[in-house]
Enzyme design. Structure first.
Site, short mmCIF file in Angstrom:
data_model
loop_
_atom_site.label_atom_id
_atom_site.label_comp_id
_atom_site.label_asym_id
_atom_site.label_seq_id
_atom_site.Cartn_x
_atom_site.Cartn_y
_atom_site.Cartn_z
N CYS A 13 0.72 -1.26 0.00
CA CYS A 13 0.00 0.00 0.00
C CYS A 13 0.76 1.32 0.00
O CYS A 13 1.84 1.46 0.54
CB CYS A 13 -0.96 0.02 1.16
SG CYS A 13 -1.87 -1.50 1.32
N GLY A 39 1.46 -0.63 -4.84
CA GLY A 39 0.35 -1.57 -4.79
C GLY A 39 -0.46 -1.51 -6.06
O GLY A 39 -0.84 -0.43 -6.50
N ASN A 113 -1.21 1.91 5.52
CA ASN A 113 -0.03 1.26 4.94
C ASN A 113 0.75 0.65 6.08
O ASN A 113 1.12 1.36 7.02
CB ASN A 113 0.83 2.31 4.21
CG ASN A 113 2.17 1.76 3.77
OD1 ASN A 113 2.27 0.59 3.41
ND2 ASN A 113 3.20 2.58 3.80
N GLY A 114 1.02 -0.67 6.00
CA GLY A 114 1.80 -1.33 7.05
C GLY A 114 1.14 -2.63 7.47
O GLY A 114 0.30 -3.18 6.76
N TYR A 255 14.31 -1.18 -2.05
CA TYR A 255 13.47 -1.63 -3.15
C TYR A 255 12.19 -0.84 -3.38
O TYR A 255 11.87 -0.47 -4.50
CB TYR A 255 13.12 -3.11 -2.94
CG TYR A 255 12.11 -3.65 -3.92
CD1 TYR A 255 12.43 -3.83 -5.25
CD2 TYR A 255 10.81 -3.95 -3.50
CE1 TYR A 255 11.50 -4.31 -6.16
CE2 TYR A 255 9.87 -4.43 -4.40
CZ TYR A 255 10.23 -4.60 -5.73
OH TYR A 255 9.30 -5.06 -6.62
#
Ligand code: SF4
Length: 472
Positions: A13, A39, A113-114, A255
């Site tokens: 996300c 995402g 997000n997470g 990344y």
């Protein structure tokens, strides 16, 4: 190697929010479009005009989910949006965020997000007391805590609710007339604040601020929540500063994040380029050319080339229009898709000694296929250099390598990995090397490299006194 959905680490996300901007939906669209790399499974937008909430979401890429007609219909000057890759919960429309609920005190929307490491126990507790969940994501537990009468009647409601969560989170919450942003006390995931005129912006990465015309103001502090409403922006800490040790995710640098983003105060391209230099110092080898695995190997290959003096060239050409390989129904189609995604340039590699630079190896299958393609194209020697340490342990904070069995470096030593992949030599960046880019080396999570459980996974629920004065 990166670039395939089966073999690269995946994170769930990206989130984007705006407050006080006419036609918020079109800016939310552009913000999410800039975060698409975080995402690709689904996307959603919810907006408010101060009274009415309107939303749209669906499975697929941002450009597939929203038509220009849909965006026009999303009228409002406040909004939050989300692009999803699932690491918890099924891949289905119900789990696409923002999640919107009607509570006794009105509408709430949440984008996350997470990964919350205590979501299962919280969910079980609420389900046993009669709560009904509408999704299978971990994110929804926050809404149940907020609706819990214990917290609902507390003047520090949001802060108290956030303090119950453990793990990685960057949250955007929306009410009809405000946006709330929060970042976990360990700082795993990035979340930045931007501004344009009187409008406020929030984004997982600064590239989305830049591309929507906002000026980067600052990152949310770990353990901070920010509320923006018609009286401006207010900041509160929801945990005691003293108890928070930072654990920022190194894979954001390695990344996930785009090279044109500034994450945790560092430009991602510069950090990756430093990793390439360091890799050349740690694992130099005589060769004719250095080639990157595009895109996430680009900056590190440049660094390797500069440090070693070996010229950089392009041995792989990326086709940006190949579909997502993880939805291909069988392995043959996936293999073809991988070949189409990165095509080898035989004229560049034929008869040469090549150093291939990539960001990471997770399962190893893709790296093996790439090395095979280079051999077929006539490469004389292939030396694989990885700009991160071996990934030996699973991640509990939202990166999708959940079990040790999925990680080739967990069960094999480096020479066994090399033999599986088919390279002549293989060199990984050391943990020291990856931390050498930062002044405060203890501020970063290295759990997937060394297996040492982080603070978020071990610390008990916060009992600290909150300083928040929010009464929303
Ligand atoms: S374990 Fe690895 S991938 Fe997960 S948060 Fe820590 S550094 Fe990031």
């Amino acid at each position: 190697m990166a670039e395939t959905m089966e073999n690269s680490p995946r994170e769930k996300c990206g989130i984007f929010g705006v407050y006080g901007l006419e036609d918020a939906a079109s800016t939310l669209y552009n913000g999410l479009f800039s975060l698409q790399h975080r995402g690709q499974e689904g996307a959603g937008i919810v907006v408010s005009d101060g009274q009415n909430i309107r939303s749209s979401k669906g499975c697929g890429l941002v450009s597939e989910v929203f038509s220009s007609r849909t965006i026009k219909q999303l009228k409002g000057n406040i909004g939050i949006g989300h692009v999803r890759y699932s690491t918890t919960g099924d891949s289905c429309i119900e789990n696409v965020q923002p999640i919107i609920v009607q509570c006794i005190d009105g509408t709430w929307a949440v984008a996350h997000n997470g990964n919350l490491v205590n979501a299962d126990s919280l969910r079980q507790m609420y389900e046993e007391s009669g709560s009904i969940f509408q999704t299978t994501t971990d994110s929804e537990v926050l809404l149940h805590i907020l609706a819990d009468p214990i917290y609902r009647h507390n003047q520090h409601r949001i802060a108290r609710a956030l303090a119950q969560l453990r793990g990685a989170f960057a949250f955007l919450l929306m009410r009809p007339s405000c946006v709330i942003a929060a970042r976990d006390p360990w700082g795993y995931r990035p979340l930045s604040i931007g501004k344009c005129g009187n409008a406020w912006f929030f984004a997982s990465e600064t590239c989305a601020l830049k591309q929507t015309g906002a000026q980067y103001i600052r990152d949310l502090k770990p353990g901070e929540m920010v509320i923006v409403n018609d009286s401006g922006l207010h900041s509160e800490m929801f945990v005691d500063k003293q108890q928070t040790n930072l654990s920022q995710c190194l894979f954001e640098m390695i990344y996930f994040a785009r090279p044109d983003s500034t994450v945790f105060g560092h430009n991602v391209h510069n950090v990756r380029s430093h990793y390439g230099c360091q890799l050349a110092r740690e694992h130099y080898v005589e060769a004719d050319i250095v080639i990157p695995v595009p895109d996430s190997g680009n900056s590190a290959a440049l660094g390797y080339s500069r440090e070693s003096g070996i010229p950089l060239d392009y041995g792989f050409i990326r086709n940006h229009y190949v579909g997502r390989t993880f939805i291909m129904p069988n392995s043959n189609q996936r293999k073809q898709s991988l070949d189409m995604k990165l095509s080898v340039l035989p004229d560049v590699v034929n008869g040469k000694r090549i150093i291939v630079v990539d960001d990471s190896i997770v399962r190893g299958n893709t790296a093996r296929q790439r090395i095979h393609s280079l051999r077929k194209a006539g490469a004389k020697e292939i030396h694989l250099r990885i700009a991160s340490p071996p990934t030996r342990f699973p991640c509990f904070y939202g990166i999708d390598f959940a079990t040790r069995e999925e990680l080739i470096a967990a069960g094999c030593d480096i020479d066994e990995v090399r033999r599986f992949i088919g390279a002549d030599t293989l060199g990984y960046l050391s943990i020291e090397g990856v931390l050498s880019a930062f002044k405060n080396r203890n501020d970063y999570c290295i759990e997937c490299f060394n297996g040492k459980r982080n603070v978020a996974g071990t610390q008990k629920r916060s009992k600290s006194k909150v300083e928040c004065t929010c009464t929303i």
